[in-house]
Design an enzyme around this catalytic site. Structure first.
Site, PDB file in Angstrom:
ATOM      1  N   CYS A  97      17.607  -6.903  71.573  1.00 20.05           N
ATOM      2  CA  CYS A  97      16.345  -7.602  71.790  1.00 20.05           C
ATOM      3  C   CYS A  97      15.412  -7.322  70.622  1.00 20.05           C
ATOM      4  O   CYS A  97      14.377  -6.654  70.783  1.00 20.05           O
ATOM      5  CB  CYS A  97      15.720  -7.152  73.103  1.00 20.05           C
ATOM      6  SG  CYS A  97      16.786  -7.561  74.473  1.00 20.05           S
ATOM      7  N   TYR A 133      28.673   4.845  55.987  1.00 19.30           N
ATOM      8  CA  TYR A 133      27.341   4.651  56.560  1.00 19.30           C
ATOM      9  C   TYR A 133      27.372   3.563  57.633  1.00 19.30           C
ATOM     10  O   TYR A 133      26.450   2.769  57.764  1.00 19.30           O
ATOM     11  CB  TYR A 133      26.304   4.355  55.455  1.00 19.30           C
ATOM     12  CG  TYR A 133      26.361   5.395  54.364  1.00 19.30           C
ATOM     13  CD1 TYR A 133      25.928   6.691  54.625  1.00 19.30           C
ATOM     14  CD2 TYR A 133      26.900   5.125  53.109  1.00 19.30           C
ATOM     15  CE1 TYR A 133      26.017   7.684  53.651  1.00 19.30           C
ATOM     16  CE2 TYR A 133      26.995   6.106  52.136  1.00 19.30           C
ATOM     17  CZ  TYR A 133      26.556   7.380  52.415  1.00 19.30           C
ATOM     18  OH  TYR A 133      26.644   8.354  51.455  1.00 19.30           O
TER      19      TYR A 133
HETATM   20  N1  LLP Z   1      25.504  13.719  47.595  1.00 21.91           N
HETATM   21  C1  LLP Z   1      24.278  13.728  48.119  1.00 21.91           C
HETATM   22  C2  LLP Z   1      23.417  14.882  47.922  1.00 21.91           C
HETATM   23  C3  LLP Z   1      23.816  12.611  48.850  1.00 21.91           C
HETATM   24  O1  LLP Z   1      22.597  12.613  49.361  1.00 21.91           O
HETATM   25  C4  LLP Z   1      24.672  11.498  49.036  1.00 21.91           C
HETATM   26  C5  LLP Z   1      24.237  10.339  49.806  1.00 21.91           C
HETATM   27  C6  LLP Z   1      25.963  11.559  48.476  1.00 21.91           C
HETATM   28  C7  LLP Z   1      26.338  12.677  47.741  1.00 21.91           C
HETATM   29  C8  LLP Z   1      26.951  10.450  48.626  1.00 21.91           C
HETATM   30  O2  LLP Z   1      26.505   9.288  48.046  1.00 21.91           O
HETATM   31  P1  LLP Z   1      27.532   8.042  47.948  1.00 21.91           P
HETATM   32  O3  LLP Z   1      28.694   8.473  47.123  1.00 21.91           O
HETATM   33  O4  LLP Z   1      27.943   7.714  49.322  1.00 21.91           O
HETATM   34  O5  LLP Z   1      26.735   6.949  47.314  1.00 21.91           O
HETATM   35  N2  LLP Z   1      22.817   4.984  54.186  1.00 21.91           N
HETATM   36  C9  LLP Z   1      22.884   4.481  52.819  1.00 21.91           C
HETATM   37  C10 LLP Z   1      23.382   5.528  51.853  1.00 21.91           C
HETATM   38  C11 LLP Z   1      22.613   6.820  51.900  1.00 21.91           C
HETATM   39  C12 LLP Z   1      23.176   7.879  50.982  1.00 21.91           C
HETATM   40  C13 LLP Z   1      22.653   9.227  51.292  1.00 21.91           C
HETATM   41  N3  LLP Z   1      23.124  10.252  50.423  1.00 21.91           N
HETATM   42  C14 LLP Z   1      23.724   3.209  52.788  1.00 21.91           C
HETATM   43  O6  LLP Z   1      24.217   2.781  53.836  1.00 21.91           O
HETATM   44  O7  LLP Z   1      23.888   2.597  51.746  1.00 21.91           O
END
Ligand code: LLP
Length: 437
Positions: free
Chosen positions: A359, A395
């Site tokens: 909703c 995510y």
């Molecule tokens: N290391 C640290 C300290 C982080 O904060 C993150 C992600 C990663 C590694 C991994 O990043 P990646 O390789 O996944 O880009 N919810 C968002 C993404 C938030 C990322 C948070 N930190 C989305 O759905 O795009």
């Protein structure tokens, strides 16, 4: 409720019919486990882990997809893990990651890697207790963490997470560098922070930079140089450097995988220069979340209604932003495929908007940043057909919620032609557990 504003521009077409996920029938999965359903393909996760074999340590940012079966799978691939909370520490231990590394350097002369690292900008009281209880290594994103840790774990080694003064992400909400970000220790504060670490009796053994998520290699490449500058300030106590995460994944039609070999070469050269300067080996880590699991995951949904609002056609499925929040949060694009059920005659492919059951007007999977409803070109659908929302393994489930008192979906792992439930769907009883009147 504020309705997302409509625009006529539509996203690029992603026409597709899909009957299988990693060899498992979508219809059979939906029948057996119900919808909405998260399905992960184990082989895709393994392949992504192996893509990064050149790095000394691949540390999975489990916040992307922390189901125990996925953690177990990456652990068996030799991947280590990052934890950002007491819950993630608990998950890492439950999935079989040991709390401690071997004490001796390996045959390659590299210092041992910590199997679990706690990375955050604060210790909440629970996470500090868990870190102390299990003797975990900490990657500190703020200087206040140093004294808080030293009081409980005198003489510990720490890694510093440094904000290099710039960042980049697929959305401003996932940019973790620069003055607009709360993350990391500001690069100009390093001399002060090193003094604080010394007074607290802590040794700085590692440096880490993570400038954002969903960025690109051009931005990531700038990090190596920034880290090298800070590493020289820290000096010979360093035995580990981490490039952080942020590796991009192709979501939209026409996007391709980035060439990761050049990226590794850049970091390897940085590491070697530091080794020459310090006269000892330095472990090189990378910390991907999205890269390891995004492409492995799909959300299987059922189309429950089809309606026209003026000239716009909507497919309404049984998953909403309670199931997959990325579109409402960031306007993220996820490919979609139709899995037709039944024998009904279908017309030609058409432009449709896809929404969920919640909703709230923002409950739209085909939206762009800012909440503008867009459309997608999909094969003609009928009520009862299944719709697969793709590249949802990072995510996805981890950001699902109980909004509108919707149960969290089930998760299934497909591996070698078989599939198994790795998390049961929540029940109505689960939804009220712990509540009282
Ligand atoms: N290391 C640290 C300290 C982080 O904060 C993150 C992600 C990663 C590694 C991994 O990043 P990646 O390789 O996944 O880009 N919810 C968002 C993404 C938030 C990322 C948070 N930190 C989305 O759905 O795009």
């Amino acid at each position: 409720m504020i309705a997302p504003t409509s625009v006529s521009a539509s996203l690029p077409a992603a026409v597709g019919i899909r009957h299988e996920i990693a060899g498992a029938s979508v219809a059979a999965l939906a029948r057996q486990y119900g919808t909405p359903l998260y399905v992960y393909d184990a082989d895709t996760i393994r392949r992504r882990c192996r893509d990064l074999a050149a790095w000394d340590t691949v540390r999975f940012a489990q916040k992307a997809c922390s189901n125990l079966a996925v953690l177990d799978l990456v652990r068996r691939e030799g991947v280590l893990v990052d934890a950002v909370s007491t819950g993630e520490i608990h998950r890492a231990l439950a999935a079989g990651f040991p709390a401690h590394a071997a004490h001796q350097p390996g045959p390659d002369g590299l210092p041992p890697a910590h199997p679990i690292v706690y990375t955050a900008d604060i210790f909440d009281r629970d996470s500090l207790d868990a870190v102390v209880k299990h003797g975990l290594h900490v990657n500190c994103g703020s200087a206040d963490m140093l004294e808080q840790l030293a009081e409980r774990m005198p003489g510990a080694n720490v890694t510093l997470r440094v904000n290099p003064g710039f960042g980049h992400g697929h959305s401003q909400k996932t940019n973790t560098g620069g003055e607009g970000s709360k993350h990391g220790i500001w690069h100009e504060e390093i001399p002060d922070v090193l003094r604080r670490a010394e007074w607290a009796g802590l040794a700085v053994s590692g440096l880490h930079m993570h400038i954002g998520s969903g960025t690109d290699l051009a931005h990531l490449a700038e990090v190596a140089e920034a880290l090298e500058r800070v590493a020289i300030e820290v000096g010979r106590s360093l035995t580990m450097v981490s490039a952080g995460g942020g590796l991009p994944v192709p979501y939209k039609p026409g996007e391709v995988h980035a060439d990761l070999s050049g990226y590794f070469t850049l970091w390897d050269a940085t590491r070697k220069r530091l080794e020459d300067r310090f006269g000892h080996r330095i472990r090189l880590e990378i910390e991907p979340g999205r890269y390891l699991t995004a492409e492995s995951g799909s959300v299987v949904t059922e189309i429950r209604a089809i309606k026209k609002q003026g000239s716009r056609k909507y497919l309404l499925v049984d998953a909403g932003f309670n199931t997959l929040a990325r579109p409402v949060l960031y306007g993220s694009y996820h490919p979609m495929s139709l899995c037709p059920q039944g024998e009904a005659e279908r017309g030609a492919a058409e432009e449709v908007a896809v929404g969920g059951p919640l909703c709230e007007s923002g409950d739209i999977f085909t939206q762009t940043d800012g909440g503008f409803v867009a459309t997608r070109n999909l094969p003609a659908a009928a009520v009862g057909d299944l719709l697969v929302i793709e590249i949802a393994g990072a995510y996805g489930f981890v950001m699902a919620s109980n909004y509108n008192s919707k149960p969290l979906p089930a998760e299934v792992l497909v591996d070698g032609g078989t599939h198994r439930l790795v998390r049961a769907r929540q029940t109505p009883e689960d939804l009220v557990r712990g509540e009282c009147v």
